[in-house]
Design a protein around this motif. Structure first.
Motif, PDB file in Angstrom:
ATOM      1  N   VAL A  26      -4.805   5.242 -17.926  1.00 61.73           N
ATOM      2  CA  VAL A  26      -3.424   5.690 -17.782  1.00 61.73           C
ATOM      3  C   VAL A  26      -3.312   6.661 -16.619  1.00 61.73           C
ATOM      4  O   VAL A  26      -2.354   6.605 -15.840  1.00 61.73           O
ATOM      5  CB  VAL A  26      -2.936   6.341 -19.096  1.00 61.73           C
ATOM      6  N   ASN A  27      -4.295   7.550 -16.464  1.00 58.08           N
ATOM      7  CA  ASN A  27      -4.284   8.517 -15.377  1.00 58.08           C
ATOM      8  C   ASN A  27      -4.348   7.820 -14.020  1.00 58.08           C
ATOM      9  O   ASN A  27      -3.674   8.214 -13.078  1.00 58.08           O
ATOM     10  CB  ASN A  27      -5.454   9.495 -15.531  1.00 58.08           C
ATOM     11  N   ARG A  28      -5.140   6.756 -13.926  1.00 60.22           N
ATOM     12  CA  ARG A  28      -5.251   6.014 -12.668  1.00 60.22           C
ATOM     13  C   ARG A  28      -3.940   5.310 -12.320  1.00 60.22           C
ATOM     14  O   ARG A  28      -3.545   5.251 -11.162  1.00 60.22           O
ATOM     15  CB  ARG A  28      -6.397   5.007 -12.774  1.00 60.22           C
ATOM     16  N   THR A  29      -3.252   4.793 -13.334  1.00 60.42           N
ATOM     17  CA  THR A  29      -1.966   4.134 -13.107  1.00 60.42           C
ATOM     18  C   THR A  29      -0.921   5.141 -12.641  1.00 60.42           C
ATOM     19  O   THR A  29      -0.152   4.867 -11.718  1.00 60.42           O
ATOM     20  CB  THR A  29      -1.486   3.449 -14.400  1.00 60.42           C
ATOM     21  N   LEU A  30      -0.908   6.310 -13.264  1.00 61.76           N
ATOM     22  CA  LEU A  30       0.022   7.352 -12.863  1.00 61.76           C
ATOM     23  C   LEU A  30      -0.254   7.808 -11.434  1.00 61.76           C
ATOM     24  O   LEU A  30       0.667   8.024 -10.645  1.00 61.76           O
ATOM     25  CB  LEU A  30      -0.076   8.537 -13.825  1.00 61.76           C
ATOM     26  N   TRP A  31      -1.526   7.933 -11.079  1.00 67.27           N
ATOM     27  CA  TRP A  31      -1.944   8.305  -9.727  1.00 67.27           C
ATOM     28  C   TRP A  31      -1.439   7.277  -8.718  1.00 67.27           C
ATOM     29  O   TRP A  31      -0.888   7.628  -7.676  1.00 67.27           O
ATOM     30  CB  TRP A  31      -3.475   8.400  -9.724  1.00 67.27           C
ATOM     31  N   ALA A  32      -1.611   6.013  -9.038  1.00 66.22           N
ATOM     32  CA  ALA A  32      -1.167   4.945  -8.136  1.00 66.22           C
ATOM     33  C   ALA A  32       0.354   4.947  -7.997  1.00 66.22           C
ATOM     34  O   ALA A  32       0.878   4.761  -6.890  1.00 66.22           O
ATOM     35  CB  ALA A  32      -1.648   3.598  -8.645  1.00 66.22           C
ATOM     36  N   GLN A  33       1.057   5.175  -9.085  1.00 61.96           N
ATOM     37  CA  GLN A  33       2.520   5.219  -9.021  1.00 61.96           C
ATOM     38  C   GLN A  33       3.000   6.371  -8.150  1.00 61.96           C
ATOM     39  O   GLN A  33       3.967   6.231  -7.399  1.00 61.96           O
ATOM     40  CB  GLN A  33       3.108   5.348 -10.423  1.00 61.96           C
ATOM     41  N   ARG A  34       2.345   7.509  -8.248  1.00 60.61           N
ATOM     42  CA  ARG A  34       2.740   8.655  -7.424  1.00 60.61           C
ATOM     43  C   ARG A  34       2.482   8.387  -5.952  1.00 60.61           C
ATOM     44  O   ARG A  34       3.270   8.782  -5.089  1.00 60.61           O
ATOM     45  CB  ARG A  34       1.993   9.905  -7.877  1.00 60.61           C
ATOM     46  N   LEU A  35       1.372   7.726  -5.642  1.00 57.16           N
ATOM     47  CA  LEU A  35       1.093   7.409  -4.238  1.00 57.16           C
ATOM     48  C   LEU A  35       2.089   6.390  -3.686  1.00 57.16           C
ATOM     49  O   LEU A  35       2.502   6.485  -2.535  1.00 57.16           O
ATOM     50  CB  LEU A  35      -0.342   6.913  -4.081  1.00 57.16           C
ATOM     51  N   VAL A  36       2.483   5.436  -4.507  1.00 54.32           N
ATOM     52  CA  VAL A  36       3.496   4.465  -4.078  1.00 54.32           C
ATOM     53  C   VAL A  36       4.827   5.181  -3.847  1.00 54.32           C
ATOM     54  O   VAL A  36       5.537   4.900  -2.869  1.00 54.32           O
ATOM     55  CB  VAL A  36       3.639   3.326  -5.109  1.00 54.32           C
ATOM     56  N   ALA A  37       5.164   6.119  -4.721  1.00 60.69           N
ATOM     57  CA  ALA A  37       6.400   6.890  -4.544  1.00 60.69           C
ATOM     58  C   ALA A  37       6.350   7.703  -3.247  1.00 60.69           C
ATOM     59  O   ALA A  37       7.357   7.800  -2.534  1.00 60.69           O
ATOM     60  CB  ALA A  37       6.621   7.805  -5.742  1.00 60.69           C
ATOM     61  N   LEU A  38       5.195   8.270  -2.923  1.00 65.47           N
ATOM     62  CA  LEU A  38       5.061   9.002  -1.663  1.00 65.47           C
ATOM     63  C   LEU A  38       5.192   8.073  -0.459  1.00 65.47           C
ATOM     64  O   LEU A  38       5.759   8.449   0.567  1.00 65.47           O
ATOM     65  CB  LEU A  38       3.723   9.738  -1.615  1.00 65.47           C
TER      66      LEU A  38
END
Length: 66
Positions: free
Chosen positions: A2-14
Motif C-alpha cells: 500500500v505504501n508503494r502504491t501511495l508513493w507512486a500516486q504522489r509521484l504521478v501527481a507531481l
C-alpha cells in the motif's frame, strides 16, 4: 504494498503538477516585462517551479523510506 502504491500516486501527481506549471497558459502569465531581484520574471518563475518540483520529489521519496 500500500505504501508503494501511495508513493507512486504522489509521484504521478507531481508529474501532472509539473506539466501544469510548465504549460503555455501559465508561462504566458510571467512572460511580460518586469524583473524579480534583477532576473526577468519568466526565468525566476521557471527556476522557482523547477526547484519546487525537485524539493517536492525529495520529500515524497524520503518520506516513503520511513
Amino acid at each position: 504494498m500500500v505504501n508503494r502504491t501511495l508513493w507512486a500516486q504522489r509521484l504521478v501527481a507531481l508529474f501532472l503538477l509539473g506539466c501544469l506549471l510548465f504549460s503555455y497558459p501559465l508561462l504566458a502569465l510571467f512572460d511580460g516585462g518586469g524583473e524579480v531581484f534583477g532576473i526577468p520574471r519568466l526565468f525566476a518563475y521557471l527556476f522557482g517551479a523547477w526547484a519546487l518540483l525537485i524539493v517536492s520529489m525529495i520529500l515524497v521519496i524520503e518520506r516513503s523510506k520511513r
